[in-house]
Structure formats: structure tokens, C-alpha cells
Design an enzyme around this catalytic site. Structure first.
Site, short mmCIF file in Angstrom:
data_model
loop_
_atom_site.label_atom_id
_atom_site.label_comp_id
_atom_site.label_asym_id
_atom_site.label_seq_id
_atom_site.Cartn_x
_atom_site.Cartn_y
_atom_site.Cartn_z
N GLN A 1 0.82 -1.21 0.00
CA GLN A 1 0.00 0.00 0.00
C GLN A 1 0.85 1.26 0.00
O GLN A 1 2.03 1.24 0.34
CB GLN A 1 -0.93 0.02 1.22
CG GLN A 1 -0.22 0.10 2.55
CD GLN A 1 -1.19 0.25 3.74
OE1 GLN A 1 -2.35 -0.06 3.63
NE2 GLN A 1 -0.67 0.73 4.86
N GLU B 1 -12.08 -3.68 13.64
CA GLU B 1 -11.10 -3.09 12.72
C GLU B 1 -10.05 -4.16 12.44
O GLU B 1 -9.55 -4.80 13.35
CB GLU B 1 -10.47 -1.85 13.38
CG GLU B 1 -9.26 -1.27 12.69
CD GLU B 1 -9.51 -0.88 11.24
OE1 GLU B 1 -8.78 -1.40 10.37
OE2 GLU B 1 -10.41 -0.06 10.98
N ASP C 1 -11.03 -9.48 11.00
CA ASP C 1 -11.61 -9.26 9.70
C ASP C 1 -13.14 -9.15 9.84
O ASP C 1 -13.76 -9.98 10.52
CB ASP C 1 -11.24 -10.44 8.80
CG ASP C 1 -11.99 -10.42 7.48
OD1 ASP C 1 -11.73 -9.51 6.68
OD2 ASP C 1 -12.86 -11.28 7.28
N ASP D 1 -18.26 0.81 7.61
CA ASP D 1 -17.45 1.97 7.18
C ASP D 1 -16.30 1.43 6.33
O ASP D 1 -15.17 1.36 6.77
CB ASP D 1 -16.94 2.71 8.42
CG ASP D 1 -16.16 3.96 8.06
OD1 ASP D 1 -16.21 4.38 6.89
OD2 ASP D 1 -15.50 4.53 8.97
#
Length: 293
Positions: free
Chosen positions: A33, A108, A140, A158
């Protein structure tokens, strides 16, 4: 005048938006990332992941107020809330304003995101992680909803866009797990992209959610950073009346809740379920095709 670095968003081919990077606070570029947090004169602190803006200080309140107060005030008697994702803490901040809630579970996938955002985006969480009602679970989201024995009145997903790590939160497996984890009359909501540019996402979500819920629709808000028109939020419940509450009922609930909002109000709530005709046409076509199949 010194030339400032520009950061360009790469979500759509052919056009996009740019920000001046007035001060780069953090950058992590790995094989997996590219995460950056920078300051921008117009939008405050901006967090972007893999070329896509995730959140900005200036307009995050629109997104987070609409994702929390619409389902919670529509439900009217929620005691237990589940937030999937939301590591920046802003969703938790808005949910925790509802004093009647007895428990808030937040799932999260990355513990590092929580710590990191408390350091670099402290205005998002504003101390909400200290709420004694919070149960923070590092897991997860798909795994959690399919394994948990707990039941919730409202589930808020979200999620990032349905590419890369966020893709699993747009699957039938995830929606089935959410349905199982909801109490009767519960409400599920999820971020669903900017429908003018990401119409297929809305159609796919509608198709999949309709397998599990009898009342599936969308509501919307215009959030400047998520450019391209209105952002849609998926809405799913088995109680169609919750989507069509009258203004007077919402005004009473809003006044009782004492919420310090900057975007949400009961009139916005009612109006947010009005959708543009191009989206309604696409959904109608989709529903008809399924009916004929």
C-alpha cells in the site's frame, strides 16, 4: 514563491482532483500500500490510501453524521451497535454521542490503523476510544459477523471502495453475516460510492442485499472530497417503515438525543432518501431483469 508538491487522486481514469501538499506528515510506501497523510490549506489533514482520498478533516463530519444518525434515529430504540472498519475513530465519535446505547462494538482489521489515526488524525476520534461502552475487536469484518453470537440493532459498515482489502465488505458472505447478526427490525448501512461514477457498485450491492433483506434502498449526501456528485449509502432492513419516518417523529428523537450536528438534521434525513432518476432507472431495470430470470 516556492512550488508546492501536488497530490493527484487516481480513482477514475480521465479526470480527478488534486491537492497541494502543504505539509507531509506521514508516508508509507510499501509493496502492499501507499499511505499518505498531509496538510492542505482548504481541507485540513488529508489521509489517502493507494491514490484514493479516504478522509479529510474539513468534511468528514458530513459522512460520519449521515452514516450514524440516519440509522440510529430511524431505529429509535437501538441499544447495541456494530461498526465494521472505521479505524480513524470518527464513526465511533458520532455513535458514542447517542447516550441510550448500552454497547458499541467496533471491528477493525488493523490495530495499527487505530493507533496511527489517534496520532495523526486526533480530531476524528476526539477521545471516543475511551468510551466505556466500547468493545474494540481486531478482526476481519467478514469473519467477525459470521462467527459472532452477539446480536446488534444497527450495523454500520465503514468500508473503503470495493477494490483491494475493502472488497470483502461488498460480498454476499458479508451481507449474510450481517443479517444473521442483526436483531429483528435492525438496520444495516454501508458506504456505497459516488453513484454517478460508480453505478455498478450500487446495483451490485442492491442485488446482493435483496437476497437477505426485504427493504433495500439507498440514501445520499454530497461530500466534497468524494467528488462526482452525491455519495450513496446502502440501507437494508426488514422493516420498510423505518425508511419512511415522518418529519415530526424524527424531530422529536433528534431533540431528545441532543446531538451537536453540523450537517445532519431531520429535514436532511427525510430528503436523503430521495434518489436521482438515473439511479432509480438503473435499479428498476436490475430488479426487472431478476424478476424475468
Amino acid at each position: 514563491m516556492a512550488h508546492k508538491e501536488m497530490w493527484y487522486e487516481t480513482l477514475h481514469a480521465g479526470f480527478g482532483q488534486y491537492f497541494t501538499v502543504d505539509n507531509e506528515l506521514y508516508r508509507e510506501k510499501t509493496a502492499h500500500q501507499d499511505l499518505i497523510i498531509f496538510e492542505n490549506a482548504q481541507m485540513g489533514r488529508v489521509m489517502a490510501l493507494d491514490g484514493v482520498v479516504q478522509t479529510t478533516e474539513r468534511d468528514e463530519f458530513i459522512y460520519h453524521e449521515m452514516m450514524t444518525h440516519v440509522p440510529l434515529l430511524a431505529h429509535g430504540a437501538a441499544k447495541r451497535v456494530l461498526i465494521i472498519g472505521g479505524g480513524d475513530g470518527a464513526m465511533l465519535r458520532e455513535v458514542s454521542r447517542h447516550q441510550q446505547l448500552e454497547s458499541i462494538t467496533m471491528v477493525e482489521i488493523d490495530a495499527g490503523v487505530v493507533t496511527f489515526c489517534q496520532q495523526y488524525l486526533p480530531n476524528h476520534s476526539q477521545g471516543a476510544y475511551n468510551d466505556p461502552r466500547l468493545n474494540l475487536v481486531i478482526d476481519d469484518g467478514v469473519n467477525f459477523v459470521n462467527q459472532t453470537q452477539d446480536k446488534f440493532d444497527v450495523i454500520i459498515s465503514d468500508c473503503t471502495d470495493p477494490v483491494g482489502p475493502g472488497e470483502s465488505l461488498f460480498t454476499s458472505e458479508f451481507y449474510a453475516g450481517c443479517k444473521k447478526a442483526l436483531n429483528p427490525g435492525g438496520i444495516f448501512v454501508a458506504q456505497n460510492g459516488v453513484c454517478f461514477l460508480q453505478q455498478e457498485e450500487a446495483i451490485n450491492s442492491h442485488r446482493k442485499l435483496s437476497h437477505y433483506f426485504s427493504d433495500v434502498s439507498f440514501y445520499q449526501a454530497a461530500i466534497p472530497t468524494y467528488y462526482g456528485g452525491i455519495m450513496t449509502f446502502a440501507w437494508a432492513s426488514d422493516n420498510a417503515a423505518l425508511r419512511q419516518l415522518d418529519l415530526a417523529t424524527l424531530q422529536t428523537r433528534f431533540a431528545e438525543a441532543g446531538l451537536p450536528c453540523r450537517y445532519y438534521n431531520p429535514a436532511i434525513h427525510v430528503g436523503s432518501f430521495a434518489l436521482p432518476q438515473y439511479l432509480l432507472n438503473a435499479l428498476y431495470k436490475e430488479v426487472n431483469q431478476i424478476a424475468k430470470a
